[in-house]
Design a protein around this motif. Structure first.
Motif, PDB file in Angstrom:
ATOM      1  N   LEU A 193       0.739  -1.206  -0.018  1.00  0.00           N
ATOM      2  CA  LEU A 193       0.124  -0.033  -0.015  1.00  0.00           C
ATOM      3  C   LEU A 193       0.650   1.115  -0.102  1.00  0.00           C
ATOM      4  CD1 LEU A 193      -2.752   1.440   0.255  1.00  0.00           C
ATOM      5  CD2 LEU A 193      -2.309   1.308   2.765  1.00  0.00           C
ATOM      6  N   HIS A 194       1.933   0.970   0.867  1.00  0.00           N
ATOM      7  CA  HIS A 194       2.912   2.443   0.720  1.00  0.00           C
ATOM      8  C   HIS A 194       3.530   2.666  -0.602  1.00  0.00           C
ATOM      9  CE1 HIS A 194       5.425   5.284   2.389  1.00  0.00           C
ATOM     10  NE2 HIS A 194       6.572   4.543   2.118  1.00  0.00           N
ATOM     11  N   GLU A 195       3.939   1.686  -1.249  1.00  0.00           N
ATOM     12  CA  GLU A 195       4.541   1.704  -2.348  1.00  0.00           C
ATOM     13  C   GLU A 195       3.607   2.088  -3.726  1.00  0.00           C
ATOM     14  OE1 GLU A 195       6.080  -2.272  -3.341  1.00  0.00           O
ATOM     15  OE2 GLU A 195       7.857  -2.021  -1.698  1.00  0.00           O
ATOM     16  N   ALA A 196       2.335   1.671  -3.545  1.00  0.00           N
ATOM     17  CA  ALA A 196       1.206   2.140  -4.405  1.00  0.00           C
ATOM     18  C   ALA A 196       0.899   3.738  -4.178  1.00  0.00           C
ATOM     19  CB  ALA A 196       0.136   1.444  -4.217  1.00  0.00           C
ATOM     20  N   GLU A 197       1.000   4.116  -2.953  1.00  0.00           N
ATOM     21  CA  GLU A 197       0.792   5.444  -2.638  1.00  0.00           C
ATOM     22  C   GLU A 197       1.966   6.310  -3.203  1.00  0.00           C
ATOM     23  OE1 GLU A 197       0.138   5.616   1.560  1.00  0.00           O
ATOM     24  OE2 GLU A 197      -1.836   5.363   1.486  1.00  0.00           O
ATOM     25  N   GLU A 198       3.218   5.909  -2.939  1.00  0.00           N
ATOM     26  CA  GLU A 198       4.498   6.567  -3.636  1.00  0.00           C
ATOM     27  C   GLU A 198       4.274   6.820  -4.997  1.00  0.00           C
ATOM     28  OE1 GLU A 198       7.838   4.859  -2.152  1.00  0.00           O
ATOM     29  OE2 GLU A 198       7.835   5.948  -0.500  1.00  0.00           O
ATOM     30  N   THR A 199       3.734   5.759  -5.601  1.00  0.00           N
ATOM     31  CA  THR A 199       3.719   5.395  -6.996  1.00  0.00           C
ATOM     32  C   THR A 199       2.485   6.405  -7.496  1.00  0.00           C
ATOM     33  OG1 THR A 199       4.376   3.246  -7.317  1.00  0.00           O
ATOM     34  CG2 THR A 199       3.279   3.876  -9.155  1.00  0.00           C
ATOM     35  N   ARG A 200       1.384   6.545  -6.920  1.00  0.00           N
ATOM     36  CA  ARG A 200       0.430   7.551  -7.364  1.00  0.00           C
ATOM     37  C   ARG A 200       0.953   8.762  -7.251  1.00  0.00           C
ATOM     38  NH1 ARG A 200      -3.476   8.406  -2.653  1.00  0.00           N
ATOM     39  NH2 ARG A 200      -1.654   9.530  -1.986  1.00  0.00           N
ATOM     40  N   ASP A 201       1.535   9.143  -5.929  1.00  0.00           N
ATOM     41  CA  ASP A 201       2.055  10.549  -5.841  1.00  0.00           C
ATOM     42  C   ASP A 201       3.033  11.021  -7.028  1.00  0.00           C
ATOM     43  OD1 ASP A 201       0.423  10.731  -3.441  1.00  0.00           O
ATOM     44  OD2 ASP A 201       2.229  10.312  -2.196  1.00  0.00           O
ATOM     45  N   GLN A 202       3.832  10.046  -7.436  1.00  0.00           N
ATOM     46  CA  GLN A 202       4.782  10.483  -8.393  1.00  0.00           C
ATOM     47  C   GLN A 202       3.810  10.548  -9.794  1.00  0.00           C
ATOM     48  OE1 GLN A 202       7.494   6.931  -8.602  1.00  0.00           O
ATOM     49  NE2 GLN A 202       8.647   7.563  -6.918  1.00  0.00           N
ATOM     50  N   ALA A 203       3.083   9.809 -10.142  1.00  0.00           N
ATOM     51  CA  ALA A 203       2.201   9.899 -11.191  1.00  0.00           C
ATOM     52  C   ALA A 203       1.577  11.427 -11.374  1.00  0.00           C
ATOM     53  CB  ALA A 203       1.021   8.746 -11.405  1.00  0.00           C
ATOM     54  N   ILE A 204       0.901  11.850 -10.323  1.00  0.00           N
ATOM     55  CA  ILE A 204       0.231  12.905  -9.888  1.00  0.00           C
ATOM     56  C   ILE A 204       1.159  13.955 -10.112  1.00  0.00           C
ATOM     57  CG2 ILE A 204      -0.766  14.625  -8.334  1.00  0.00           C
ATOM     58  CD1 ILE A 204      -2.161  12.179  -6.957  1.00  0.00           C
ATOM     59  N   THR A 205       2.528  13.862  -9.534  1.00  0.00           N
ATOM     60  CA  THR A 205       3.538  14.936  -9.935  1.00  0.00           C
ATOM     61  C   THR A 205       3.666  15.061 -11.369  1.00  0.00           C
ATOM     62  OG1 THR A 205       4.272  14.556  -7.628  1.00  0.00           O
ATOM     63  CG2 THR A 205       5.842  15.798  -9.195  1.00  0.00           C
ATOM     64  N   TYR A 206       3.832  13.887 -11.839  1.00  0.00           N
ATOM     65  CA  TYR A 206       4.426  14.006 -13.359  1.00  0.00           C
ATOM     66  C   TYR A 206       3.136  14.422 -14.266  1.00  0.00           C
ATOM     67  CZ  TYR A 206       4.981  12.252 -18.042  1.00  0.00           C
ATOM     68  OH  TYR A 206       5.228  12.142 -19.530  1.00  0.00           O
ATOM     69  N   LEU A 207       1.978  14.254 -14.041  1.00  0.00           N
ATOM     70  CA  LEU A 207       1.003  14.838 -14.499  1.00  0.00           C
ATOM     71  C   LEU A 207       0.771  16.244 -14.443  1.00  0.00           C
ATOM     72  CD1 LEU A 207      -1.752  12.164 -13.958  1.00  0.00           C
ATOM     73  CD2 LEU A 207      -0.804  12.465 -16.230  1.00  0.00           C
TER      74      LEU A 207
END
Length: 108
Positions: free
Chosen positions: A49-63
């Motif tokens: 879950l922690h890794e998924a949240e980090e990935t989501r945050d990175q995707a949001i930042t990229y977008l």
């Protein structure tokens, strides 16, 4: 039943009640105890879950960065289009002036 027998009987009843309570408590903890496998599974799920949240945050930042880049590109393109349209307007105006000048020269 004299006083000594009453005290002894009460003590035995209280001791038996204590033993039954202790046994019931032991049974409850025995059946509700979390196994090590369950704890490991919860830790693994927590890590995922922690890794998924980090990935989501990175995707949001990229977008957000990509959106800012595209917004800048759009603004530049619109500015270039406005400049090109202005240049075309001026060129048409100059062409019209030249046409009228040529017509005046041919007529006169």
């Amino acid at each position: 039943m004299n006083r000594t027998e009453f005290i002894f009987t009460t003590a035995i009843i209280l001791f038996v009640a204590f033993c039954v309570g202790w046994f019931a408590n032991w049974l409850v903890h025995r059946f509700t105890r979390v196994s090590q496998a369950d704890v490991n599974e919860l830790e693994r799920m927590s890590q995922e879950l922690h890794e998924a949240e980090e990935t989501r945050d990175q995707a949001i930042t990229y977008l957000q960065q990509r959106e800012a880049e595209l917004t800048n590109q759009l603004a530049q393109t619109e500015a270039e289009l406005a400049a090109a349209m202005e240049g075309l307007r001026e060129a048409r105006h100059e062409a019209e002036e030249m046409r009228s000048y040529v017509e005046r020269m041919n007529a006169g």
